[in-house]
Design a protein around this motif. Structure first.
Motif, PDB file in Angstrom:
ATOM      1  N   ASN A   1      27.275  49.610  28.444  1.00 17.02           N
ATOM      2  CA  ASN A   1      27.063  48.829  27.070  1.00 17.02           C
ATOM      3  C   ASN A   1      28.415  48.787  26.557  1.00 17.02           C
ATOM      4  O   ASN A   1      29.171  49.580  26.237  1.00 17.02           O
ATOM      5  N   VAL A   2      28.769  47.346  26.287  1.00 11.39           N
ATOM      6  CA  VAL A   2      29.887  47.078  25.737  1.00 11.39           C
ATOM      7  C   VAL A   2      30.199  47.307  24.153  1.00 11.39           C
ATOM      8  O   VAL A   2      29.179  46.517  23.533  1.00 11.39           O
ATOM      9  N   LYS A   3      30.914  48.047  23.705  1.00  8.28           N
ATOM     10  CA  LYS A   3      31.087  48.192  22.351  1.00  8.28           C
ATOM     11  C   LYS A   3      31.547  46.668  21.605  1.00  8.28           C
ATOM     12  O   LYS A   3      32.505  45.966  22.109  1.00  8.28           O
ATOM     13  N   PRO A   4      30.983  46.390  20.462  1.00 12.42           N
ATOM     14  CA  PRO A   4      31.301  45.129  19.800  1.00 12.42           C
ATOM     15  C   PRO A   4      32.659  45.448  19.149  1.00 12.42           C
ATOM     16  O   PRO A   4      32.819  46.566  18.698  1.00 12.42           O
ATOM     17  N   LEU A   5      33.227  44.570  18.998  1.00  6.91           N
ATOM     18  CA  LEU A   5      34.726  44.474  18.099  1.00  6.91           C
ATOM     19  C   LEU A   5      34.718  43.240  17.326  1.00  6.91           C
ATOM     20  O   LEU A   5      35.000  42.231  17.948  1.00  6.91           O
ATOM     21  N   SER A   6      34.772  43.233  16.001  1.00  3.01           N
ATOM     22  CA  SER A   6      34.801  42.095  15.359  1.00  3.01           C
ATOM     23  C   SER A   6      36.022  41.198  15.491  1.00  3.01           C
ATOM     24  O   SER A   6      37.017  41.641  15.627  1.00  3.01           O
ATOM     25  N   HIS A   7      35.649  40.022  15.610  1.00  2.08           N
ATOM     26  CA  HIS A   7      36.596  38.989  15.550  1.00  2.08           C
ATOM     27  C   HIS A   7      37.482  38.878  16.815  1.00  2.08           C
ATOM     28  O   HIS A   7      38.485  38.235  16.853  1.00  2.08           O
ATOM     29  N   SER A   8      36.849  39.487  17.847  1.00  2.00           N
ATOM     30  CA  SER A   8      37.733  39.547  19.292  1.00  2.00           C
ATOM     31  C   SER A   8      37.009  38.533  20.166  1.00  2.00           C
ATOM     32  O   SER A   8      35.849  38.149  19.917  1.00  2.00           O
ATOM     33  N   PHE A   9      37.399  38.372  21.323  1.00  4.57           N
ATOM     34  CA  PHE A   9      36.766  37.469  22.351  1.00  4.57           C
ATOM     35  C   PHE A   9      36.402  38.401  23.518  1.00  4.57           C
ATOM     36  O   PHE A   9      37.431  39.192  23.862  1.00  4.57           O
ATOM     37  N   VAL A  10      35.381  38.175  24.345  1.00  4.50           N
ATOM     38  CA  VAL A  10      35.093  38.840  25.532  1.00  4.50           C
ATOM     39  C   VAL A  10      35.348  37.728  26.450  1.00  4.50           C
ATOM     40  O   VAL A  10      34.666  36.779  26.272  1.00  4.50           O
ATOM     41  N   ILE A  11      36.275  38.089  27.444  1.00  2.47           N
ATOM     42  CA  ILE A  11      36.464  37.002  28.497  1.00  2.47           C
ATOM     43  C   ILE A  11      35.990  37.676  30.025  1.00  2.47           C
ATOM     44  O   ILE A  11      35.918  38.982  29.882  1.00  2.47           O
ATOM     45  N   ASN A  12      35.178  36.834  30.557  1.00  2.28           N
ATOM     46  CA  ASN A  12      34.738  37.039  31.720  1.00  2.28           C
ATOM     47  C   ASN A  12      35.000  36.281  33.022  1.00  2.28           C
ATOM     48  O   ASN A  12      34.915  34.864  32.466  1.00  2.28           O
ATOM     49  N   LEU A  13      35.322  36.706  33.935  1.00  6.49           N
ATOM     50  CA  LEU A  13      35.489  35.484  35.171  1.00  6.49           C
ATOM     51  C   LEU A  13      34.228  35.294  35.909  1.00  6.49           C
ATOM     52  O   LEU A  13      33.124  36.187  35.918  1.00  6.49           O
ATOM     53  N   GLY A  14      33.975  33.876  36.418  1.00 11.34           N
ATOM     54  CA  GLY A  14      32.868  33.559  37.050  1.00 11.34           C
ATOM     55  C   GLY A  14      32.935  33.542  38.616  1.00 11.34           C
ATOM     56  O   GLY A  14      34.118  33.670  38.998  1.00 11.34           O
ATOM     57  N   ASP A  15      32.043  33.337  39.279  1.00  7.62           N
ATOM     58  CA  ASP A  15      31.815  33.391  40.717  1.00  7.62           C
ATOM     59  C   ASP A  15      32.713  32.222  41.390  1.00  7.62           C
ATOM     60  O   ASP A  15      33.508  32.375  42.348  1.00  7.62           O
ATOM     61  N   SER A  16      33.044  31.048  40.657  1.00  7.27           N
ATOM     62  CA  SER A  16      33.939  30.102  41.209  1.00  7.27           C
ATOM     63  C   SER A  16      35.564  30.811  41.419  1.00  7.27           C
ATOM     64  O   SER A  16      36.056  30.361  42.277  1.00  7.27           O
ATOM     65  N   LEU A  17      35.789  31.305  40.056  1.00  5.07           N
ATOM     66  CA  LEU A  17      37.305  31.741  40.197  1.00  5.07           C
ATOM     67  C   LEU A  17      37.130  33.062  41.208  1.00  5.07           C
ATOM     68  O   LEU A  17      38.179  33.086  41.953  1.00  5.07           O
ATOM     69  N   LYS A  18      36.069  33.704  41.539  1.00  4.47           N
ATOM     70  CA  LYS A  18      36.351  34.781  42.297  1.00  4.47           C
ATOM     71  C   LYS A  18      36.354  34.185  43.878  1.00  4.47           C
ATOM     72  O   LYS A  18      37.046  34.625  44.622  1.00  4.47           O
ATOM     73  N   ALA A  19      35.676  33.316  43.978  1.00  2.00           N
ATOM     74  CA  ALA A  19      35.910  32.642  45.379  1.00  2.00           C
ATOM     75  C   ALA A  19      37.169  31.897  45.724  1.00  2.00           C
ATOM     76  O   ALA A  19      37.827  32.069  46.485  1.00  2.00           O
ATOM     77  N   TRP A  20      37.697  31.213  44.232  1.00  2.00           N
ATOM     78  CA  TRP A  20      39.040  30.555  44.476  1.00  2.00           C
ATOM     79  C   TRP A  20      40.148  31.580  44.555  1.00  2.00           C
ATOM     80  O   TRP A  20      41.038  31.061  45.296  1.00  2.00           O
ATOM     81  N   SER A  21      40.005  32.769  44.189  1.00  2.00           N
ATOM     82  CA  SER A  21      40.831  34.031  44.145  1.00  2.00           C
ATOM     83  C   SER A  21      40.765  34.627  45.628  1.00  2.00           C
ATOM     84  O   SER A  21      41.552  35.744  45.892  1.00  2.00           O
ATOM     85  N   ASN A  22      39.909  34.299  46.426  1.00  2.00           N
ATOM     86  CA  ASN A  22      39.670  34.607  47.699  1.00  2.00           C
ATOM     87  C   ASN A  22      39.241  36.184  47.613  1.00  2.00           C
ATOM     88  O   ASN A  22      39.536  37.030  48.361  1.00  2.00           O
ATOM     89  N   GLY A  23      38.533  36.352  46.418  1.00  2.00           N
ATOM     90  CA  GLY A  23      37.941  37.908  46.303  1.00  2.00           C
ATOM     91  C   GLY A  23      38.757  38.678  45.683  1.00  2.00           C
ATOM     92  O   GLY A  23      38.261  39.886  45.450  1.00  2.00           O
ATOM     93  N   ARG A  24      39.667  38.321  45.273  1.00  2.00           N
ATOM     94  CA  ARG A  24      40.908  39.216  44.549  1.00  2.00           C
ATOM     95  C   ARG A  24      40.616  39.714  43.254  1.00  2.00           C
ATOM     96  O   ARG A  24      40.906  40.791  43.039  1.00  2.00           O
ATOM     97  N   TYR A  25      39.772  38.696  42.712  1.00  2.00           N
ATOM     98  CA  TYR A  25      39.351  39.061  41.305  1.00  2.00           C
ATOM     99  C   TYR A  25      37.776  39.165  41.355  1.00  2.00           C
ATOM    100  O   TYR A  25      37.220  38.407  42.255  1.00  2.00           O
TER     101      TYR A  25
END
Length: 327
Positions: free
Chosen positions: A227-251
């Motif tokens: 469970n991710v703790k909320p933090l006011s006025h921050s952004f949560v950034i996540n990477l998608g499958d396309s970037l995972k594939a583009w990075s050759n699975g490094r990310y």
């Protein structure tokens, strides 16, 4: 033990603080010469570790003002509080590109939100007499998010050891954006907790703004839900499958879900950055070597997205990318 009770216990026992990336630790100007010096910034190593191990991080001191974020939250709570028959005016034959109301949440999907006409089309359906405050607030917000997402992408490219400016211009400059306003309402007759189906985002980068209610959960590489703790006025950034594939699975691209409590209103706004639909996605040679052989076949983004939407079993297991393009 019921599934809802099990989810509740997991949320209590497995709370996690995401890796925190302070945006002020990078140069203000992320064009040209400054990008070539990003390897000298210690925060880049922390971001690299977050992308490798979690595929998620929290962004603070990001330059989007508290005043704007609070106003964005207010105008969208007002939007979601409109009567259902009014909101239904924004529904089209494609629920992924318009308004959708499900059993325990509702979404407004806006394609290319940085273009004022996209927002105006939605506003004109909900408010035929006009709503200047909503349109001006969201146009400003999406311009800020477009710039922020561009800079996040450049930093991610630099963290892969690449020439960020060159690779951004050649591979990511034409990426498209999409916004999704998610509402979970206490007026819906949920009992206990409801879990939204786990999934991985198909695109490149997601910038998520959410209120302080919480409920976002992510799954680690070991398969444990946190469970991710909320933090006011921050952004949560996540990477998608396309970037995972583009990075050759490094990310990494992580499964995530929302566990919403039926007696509490929840708001989140996701800003998605994706390759254009007919883009062929493949890892550049700079990310392929004897220690990191090519992991994915080239694929067209529109075909991959169609696979995710039609094959729900693969999506639920989080294996769509491997089944669709894995070597």
């Amino acid at each position: 033990m019921s599934s809802s009770l099990q989810c509740s216990l997991e949320a209590i026992l497995s709370e996690v603080d995401l890796p925190v990336i302070d945006f002020t630790k990078f140069p203000e100007d992320l064009d040209g010469e400054e990008l070539s010096h990003l390897q000298d910034y210690p925060m880049l190593a922390k971001l690299r570790e977050a992308c490798t191990e979690w595929g998620f991080f929290r962004l603070v001191n990001h330059g989007v003002s508290v005043e704007l974020l609070d106003k964005v939250q207010k105008v969208n709570r007002d939007l979601l509080s409109m009567p259902n028959d009014v909101k239904d005016r924004a529904t089209t034959s494609s629920p992924f590109d318009s308004y959708y109301r499900g059993p325990n949440h509702e979404t407004f999907n806006i394609v290319e939100p940085s273009k004022s006409e996209s927002l105006e089309q939605v506003c004109s359906k909900i408010w035929p007499e006009g709503n200047l405050s909503y349109c001006e607030t969201m146009v400003t917000y999406n311009l800020r998010l477009s710039n922020l997402a561009q800079n996040i992408t450049k930093i991610i490219l630099a963290s892969l050891g690449l020439d960020a400016e060159t690779f951004y211009l050649s591979h990511f400059a034409k990426c498209t954006s999409r916004m999704r306003i998610n509402g979970y309402s206490s007026q819906q007759k949920n009992i206990g907790e409801e879990t939204m189906m786990s999934h991985k985002d198909p695109g490149c980068v997601t910038v998520l703004y959410q209120d302080d209610v919480g409920g976002l959960e992510i799954r680690s590489k070991e398969g444990k839900w946190f469970n991710v703790k909320p933090l006011s006025h921050s952004f949560v950034i996540n990477l998608g499958d396309s970037l995972k594939a583009w990075s050759n699975g490094r990310y990494h691209s992580a499964d995530h879900r929302v566990v919403c409590k039926g007696w509490i209103d929840r708001l989140s706004i996701a800003f998605f950055i994706s390759f254009p639909m007919e883009t062929e996605i493949w890892a550049p040679e700079e990310l392929v070597d004897k220690d990191n052989p090519r992991r994915y076949k080239p694929f067209i983004f529109s075909q991959f997205r169609r696979e995710i939407r039609t094959n729900t079993d693969d999506r639920e297991k989080g294996t769509a990318l491997e089944r669709f393009a894995g070597i």
